[in-house]
Design an enzyme around this catalytic site. Structure first.
Site, mmCIF file in Angstrom:
data_model
loop_
_atom_site.group_PDB
_atom_site.id
_atom_site.type_symbol
_atom_site.label_atom_id
_atom_site.label_comp_id
_atom_site.label_asym_id
_atom_site.label_seq_id
_atom_site.Cartn_x
_atom_site.Cartn_y
_atom_site.Cartn_z
ATOM 1 N N LYS A 21 0.846 -1.207 0.000
ATOM 2 C CA LYS A 21 0.000 0.000 0.000
ATOM 3 C C LYS A 21 0.878 1.252 0.000
ATOM 4 O O LYS A 21 0.725 2.127 -0.838
ATOM 5 C CB LYS A 21 -0.904 0.029 1.235
ATOM 6 C CG LYS A 21 -1.542 1.395 1.480
ATOM 7 C CD LYS A 21 -2.414 1.427 2.704
ATOM 8 C CE LYS A 21 -1.735 1.859 3.977
ATOM 9 N NZ LYS A 21 -1.533 3.307 4.141
ATOM 10 N N ASN A 22 1.815 1.322 0.948
ATOM 11 C CA ASN A 22 2.548 2.574 1.115
ATOM 12 C C ASN A 22 3.529 2.849 -0.023
ATOM 13 O O ASN A 22 3.919 4.000 -0.230
ATOM 14 C CB ASN A 22 3.231 2.611 2.492
ATOM 15 C CG ASN A 22 2.198 2.814 3.600
ATOM 16 O OD1 ASN A 22 1.062 3.207 3.326
ATOM 17 N ND2 ASN A 22 2.573 2.533 4.837
ATOM 18 N N CYS A 26 -5.075 8.345 8.676
ATOM 19 C CA CYS A 26 -5.564 7.850 9.970
ATOM 20 C C CYS A 26 -5.260 8.852 11.076
ATOM 21 O O CYS A 26 -4.204 9.488 11.079
ATOM 22 C CB CYS A 26 -4.887 6.528 10.318
ATOM 23 S SG CYS A 26 -5.473 5.134 9.359
ATOM 24 N N ARG A 33 0.638 14.483 12.924
ATOM 25 C CA ARG A 33 1.120 14.279 11.557
ATOM 26 C C ARG A 33 1.265 15.582 10.753
ATOM 27 O O ARG A 33 0.641 15.751 9.701
ATOM 28 C CB ARG A 33 0.230 13.292 10.806
ATOM 29 C CG ARG A 33 0.020 11.987 11.556
ATOM 30 C CD ARG A 33 -0.770 10.973 10.773
ATOM 31 N NE ARG A 33 0.063 10.245 9.825
ATOM 32 C CZ ARG A 33 -0.406 9.316 8.993
ATOM 33 N NH1 ARG A 33 -1.679 9.018 8.981
ATOM 34 N NH2 ARG A 33 0.399 8.684 8.167
ATOM 35 N N ASP A 70 3.694 0.528 12.225
ATOM 36 C CA ASP A 70 2.454 -0.017 11.634
ATOM 37 C C ASP A 70 2.171 -1.445 12.097
ATOM 38 O O ASP A 70 1.074 -1.953 11.873
ATOM 39 C CB ASP A 70 2.536 0.006 10.103
ATOM 40 C CG ASP A 70 2.644 1.416 9.560
ATOM 41 O OD1 ASP A 70 2.319 2.364 10.296
ATOM 42 O OD2 ASP A 70 3.064 1.571 8.399
ATOM 43 N N ARG A 96 -9.067 0.187 3.502
ATOM 44 C CA ARG A 96 -8.112 1.104 2.860
ATOM 45 C C ARG A 96 -6.761 0.445 2.676
ATOM 46 O O ARG A 96 -5.980 0.870 1.826
ATOM 47 C CB ARG A 96 -7.915 2.350 3.739
ATOM 48 C CG ARG A 96 -9.073 3.324 3.680
ATOM 49 C CD ARG A 96 -8.769 4.565 4.466
ATOM 50 N NE ARG A 96 -7.372 4.937 4.277
ATOM 51 C CZ ARG A 96 -6.641 5.590 5.165
ATOM 52 N NH1 ARG A 96 -7.168 5.970 6.295
ATOM 53 N NH2 ARG A 96 -5.389 5.894 4.912
HETATM 54 N N1 EPU Z 1 6.506 14.178 11.045
HETATM 55 C C1 EPU Z 1 6.600 15.508 11.348
HETATM 56 N N2 EPU Z 1 6.658 16.400 10.302
HETATM 57 C C2 EPU Z 1 6.605 16.009 9.017
HETATM 58 C C3 EPU Z 1 6.521 14.633 8.721
HETATM 59 C C4 EPU Z 1 6.462 13.732 9.769
HETATM 60 O O1 EPU Z 1 6.628 15.905 12.509
HETATM 61 O O2 EPU Z 1 6.651 16.869 8.129
HETATM 62 C C5 EPU Z 1 6.434 13.202 12.140
HETATM 63 C C6 EPU Z 1 5.069 12.504 12.137
HETATM 64 O O3 EPU Z 1 4.105 13.238 12.867
HETATM 65 C C7 EPU Z 1 5.398 11.186 12.779
HETATM 66 C C8 EPU Z 1 6.810 10.898 12.265
HETATM 67 O O4 EPU Z 1 7.351 12.145 11.887
HETATM 68 O O5 EPU Z 1 5.449 11.336 14.151
HETATM 69 C C9 EPU Z 1 6.896 9.940 11.100
HETATM 70 O O6 EPU Z 1 6.065 10.345 10.056
HETATM 71 P P1 EPU Z 1 6.349 9.966 8.540
HETATM 72 O O7 EPU Z 1 6.375 11.220 7.738
HETATM 73 O O8 EPU Z 1 7.499 9.020 8.443
HETATM 74 O O9 EPU Z 1 5.043 9.176 8.179
HETATM 75 P P2 EPU Z 1 4.176 9.276 6.876
HETATM 76 O O10 EPU Z 1 5.030 9.426 5.677
HETATM 77 O O11 EPU Z 1 3.070 10.232 7.121
HETATM 78 C C10 EPU Z 1 4.245 6.716 6.317
HETATM 79 C C11 EPU Z 1 3.177 5.662 6.173
HETATM 80 C C12 EPU Z 1 2.610 5.337 7.540
HETATM 81 C C13 EPU Z 1 3.736 4.871 8.444
HETATM 82 C C14 EPU Z 1 4.862 5.906 8.501
HETATM 83 C C15 EPU Z 1 6.056 5.458 9.296
HETATM 84 C C16 EPU Z 1 2.286 6.204 4.005
HETATM 85 C C17 EPU Z 1 1.152 6.719 3.201
HETATM 86 N N3 EPU Z 1 2.123 6.199 5.312
HETATM 87 O O12 EPU Z 1 3.563 7.827 6.876
HETATM 88 O O13 EPU Z 1 1.688 4.294 7.332
HETATM 89 O O14 EPU Z 1 3.234 4.677 9.738
HETATM 90 O O15 EPU Z 1 5.282 6.228 7.161
HETATM 91 O O16 EPU Z 1 6.566 4.296 8.774
HETATM 92 O O17 EPU Z 1 3.289 5.767 3.467
HETATM 93 C C18 EPU Z 1 -0.148 2.941 7.805
HETATM 94 O O18 EPU Z 1 0.116 2.325 6.759
HETATM 95 O O19 EPU Z 1 -0.985 2.517 8.657
HETATM 96 C C19 EPU Z 1 0.550 4.188 8.077
HETATM 97 C C20 EPU Z 1 0.131 5.067 8.968
#
Ligand code: EPU
Length: 417
Positions: A22-23, A116, A121, A304, A396
């Protein structure tokens, strides 16, 4: 209202074939529009998150052909326009369109993405990357106007190794002039999948999968063919199902290295498992030992998988702990597990699981995607009937979850109530 109903405590036997990630898919689909000709992406899971991105692509004028697991995207007639909020707030990954539209048209207007509700985030790191590459960002509450006269390579030092910010920086830097270096980059396998795809189009990215990524910008990217990697979170979820209820349950079409941190924790617990080249075979094991888990970025223990693994920790004899370091609100599954008979205490960002406890089915709610996966696992283990409401988040992220589990002996169905 649709619910997932599970009659638990049935042995799971046979093979579950893992779908595309998915990701990774949710980044590859927006990335496709960086090409100036047709792109084919194979092994794309049929889940509502990928449906939502296809809808956005078509809204923007791309031609999208879906044939079971592959998507052919022709971006040649794309138009740069604002994506309606009700489309972009369906999922987090809609913000990859911020990056690709900025890279392609040097201007984008978009709403804050969805996703979610597991923590604040913010997207500050993504915006930091855009600014470093020469863009100006005007923030109006949850609306962003991002503009660049030109995009120039730069060094981007991320405050934390964010997956989304790393991918967004790559998506813009491939079309910026000169060299970009992303420092403190996230190292998740999905990032390598995206970088290989972009390199297939003609981009020049090195170091993906490491903490420092180098990108030499190019003027043109051409269509190509790529394949989505197996979903490591779906993999982990079903490996845990095997440890709870498996009778030599085989999880197939996987990359074991991507779930190494889960496998090693399960070995520490004493789970009976056999790791093959592209599969894991796992059986229900008695007398599991308690463990301590701390979530980390890849290759650490995936956040996750922390909600799904909590069910297994309820079956370990003694006190286990699980600390969530990535998201501040990812324990919404815990009260429901306790209603089912678990003994779990929440202490800030740590939970203490006191096992082993018998679980009994009851009515629960999937508050978010992985909480839903956790409750499906709990339902498979529990005696009696578990009824999960708000199943949208589960659909999803897990392709054909009902069919996959039914095929190996579970009693699970989607019911209209
Ligand atoms: N963060 C910030 N600022 C930013 C970006 C992130 O403070 O600009 C913080 C977030 O709040 C969080 C941490 O950094 O505390 C990590 O966030 P990250 O950006 O790595 O997560 P993401 O890209 O939003 C993806 C996956 C998530 C998965 C995370 C970590 C996708 C669409 N989502 O999220 O997947 O948990 O990486 O591996 O790729 C899921 O599949 O259930 C899911 C939530």
């Amino acid at each position: 209202m649709k619910v997932l109903q599970i009659n638990g405590a049935k042995p799971l036997e046979g093979t579950i074939r893992i779908s595309g990630s998915k990701n990774a898919s949710v980044a590859l689909i927006p990335a496709a529009i960086l090409a100036d000709s047709e792109v084919t992406i194979c092994n794309v899971p049929e889940i509502t998150d990928t449906d939502a991105l296809e809808e956005i692509l078509m809204y923007l004028g791309a031609t999208v052909k879906r044939a079971s697991e592959s998507i052919v995207i022709d971006p040649t007639s794309l138009v740069n326009k604002e994506i309606p909020e009700e489309m972009s707030n369906k999922l987090r990954a809609s913000y990859y369109f911020m990056a690709v539209l900025l890279a392609k048209y040097k201007h984008v207007e978009m709403y804050f993405p969805g996703g979610c509700s597991i923590g604040a985030r913010p997207i500050d790191q993504t915006l930091k990357g855009f600014r470093a590459l020469g863009a100006t960002v005007e923030e109006k509450e949850n609306y962003y106007v991002i503009d660049a006269k030109e995009l120039n390579g730069a060094t981007i030092e991320l405050d934390m190794p964010s997956v989304g910010a790393t991918i967004n920086a790559m998506l813009v830097a491939v079309k910026a002039k000169g060299e970009t270096i992303i420092k403190n980059a996230a190292r998740e396998p999905e990032i390598i999948n995206v970088a290989s795809f972009l390199n297939g189009m003609g981009a020049k990215i090195t170091g993906a999968g490491e903490s420092e990524i180098k990108i030499e910008g190019v003027e043109k990217l051409e269509g190509c063919y790529t394949e989505v990697i197996p979903d490591r979170i779906e993999t982990g979820t079903y490996i845990i199902a095997g440890a709870l209820m498996g009778k030599k349950l085989k999880i197939d079409n996987i990359i074991p290295e991507h779930v190494e941190s889960l496998i090693s924790k399960m070995q520490e617990m004493g789970v009976d498992m056999e790791v093959g080249v592209d599969s894991v075979t796992v059986s229900k094991t008695e007398n599991l030992k308690p463990v301590e888990i701390v979530t980390k970025g890849y290759p650490g223990f995936a956040t996750d998988l922390q909600q799904p693994v909590t069910v297994l920790l309820t079956q370990c004899k003694g006190n286990s702990t699980l600390e969530e370091t990535i998201y501040e609100n990812r324990f919404k599954n815990v009260p429901y597990l306790n209603n089912m008979g678990a003994s779990i205490e929440i202490e800030n960002r740590k939970i203490h699981i006191n096992g082993k406890t018998e679980l009994t089915g009851c009515e629960v709610e999937a508050t978010d995607l992985r909480a839903g996966a956790c409750l499906v696992l709990a339902g498979l283990l529990a005696s009696g009937t578990t009824t999960i409401s708000n199943i949208g988040p589960v659909l999803r992220g897990y392709e054909n979850i009902v069919e996959k589990l039914t095929d190996v002996g579970a009693s699970i169905e989607i019911k209209e109530v």
